[in-house]
Design a protein around this motif. Structure first.
Motif, short mmCIF file in Angstrom:
data_model
loop_
_atom_site.label_atom_id
_atom_site.label_comp_id
_atom_site.label_asym_id
_atom_site.label_seq_id
_atom_site.Cartn_x
_atom_site.Cartn_y
_atom_site.Cartn_z
N UNK A 164 90.29 27.79 44.12
CA UNK A 164 89.57 27.56 45.37
C UNK A 164 90.38 27.87 46.62
N UNK A 165 91.68 27.62 46.59
CA UNK A 165 92.50 27.86 47.78
C UNK A 165 93.27 29.18 47.68
N UNK A 166 92.80 30.07 46.81
CA UNK A 166 93.38 31.40 46.67
C UNK A 166 92.30 32.46 46.83
N UNK A 167 91.25 32.11 47.61
CA UNK A 167 90.15 33.02 47.92
C UNK A 167 90.04 33.16 49.42
N UNK A 192 86.43 25.21 38.76
CA UNK A 192 87.12 25.42 40.02
C UNK A 192 88.34 24.51 40.09
N UNK A 193 89.45 25.05 40.60
CA UNK A 193 90.70 24.31 40.58
C UNK A 193 91.57 24.81 41.73
N UNK A 194 92.43 23.96 42.25
CA UNK A 194 93.38 24.35 43.29
C UNK A 194 94.62 24.99 42.65
N UNK A 195 95.35 25.74 43.46
CA UNK A 195 96.52 26.46 42.96
C UNK A 195 97.55 25.54 42.31
#
Length: 210
Positions: A164-167, A192-195
């Motif tokens: 999610x935080x790599x888009x 969905x997952x954070x880095x």
């Protein structure tokens, strides 16, 4: 809604591949297709690529060579976006941004002429042949080429993990709407997952490179 839904099916392992979508110089700035907050997500993508460079594929969107080239609506598209054709841009603008290009090799580059890397290519066969069953998706844009990449992976039966935080996207509203789409409408097929959480769970090196 928790946008970082977590890895419900457990940690990705040696059968996972990281597909980074279209993090190219032409989207980083100085063109009509610049994505303003692309630089903000580069460090997260770089961290994932650094952890598993041999399991990383960078896709590149290759525009038409000249204005008006292409079939059907793509011809009209490149009349509208004449400034984004290869002749106008220069081939150097097609390259992966320098912060990520350093991982090639062992990371690989996969070129595509349309939004989806699955259309008219052998990508699915290559991944299956390498024993891949999970596709971890980063890059841009969330609501265009990333969406096409995720939907194609779903259709081919891969486990799909969206970081999610790599888009990034050039349109905040449709970015947010697409993130909701991933988490809700595709909740059974997309995780969905954070880095940080992905890196914590995706450990170890692959036995073989792609």
């Amino acid at each position: 809604m928790d946008k970082n839904g977590g890895l419900r099916r457990g940690p990705p392992g040696e059968s996972a591949v990281h597909v980074c979508v279209d993090m190219q110089r032409m989207f980083a700035g100085g063109t009509e297709w610049a994505v303003p907050w692309l630089p903000r997500v580069v460090p997260n993508i770089a961290a994932i690529a650094a952890a598993h460079p041999e399991r990383t594929i960078f896709t590149r969107f290759i525009p038409a060579q000249s204005p008006g080239q292409g079939f059907g609506m793509w011809k009209h598209y490149y009349e509208r976006w004449a400034s984004m054709t290869v002749d106008r841009l220069g081939r150097e603008m097609l390259e992966i941004v320098p912060e990520l290009a350093v991982f090639v090799p062992p990371a690989r580059v996969f070129d595509k002429p349309v939004y989806s890397p699955w259309t008219g290519t052998d990508l699915s066969e290559r991944l299956r042949g390498a024993g891949v069953d999970t596709v971890i998706v980063t890059g841009g844009e969330t609501d265009v080429c990333v969406l096409a990449t995720a939907l194609g992976a779903i259709d081919w039966g891969f486990r799909v993990i969206i970081v999610t935080d790599a888009l990034c996207s050039s349109a905040d509203e449709t970015h947010d709407a697409t993130m909701s789409l991933y988490a809700n409408r595709f909740g059974e097929q997309v995780e969905t997952v954070a880095t940080d959480e992905l890196l914590r769970q995706w450990r170890g090196s692959a036995r073989t490179a792609l």
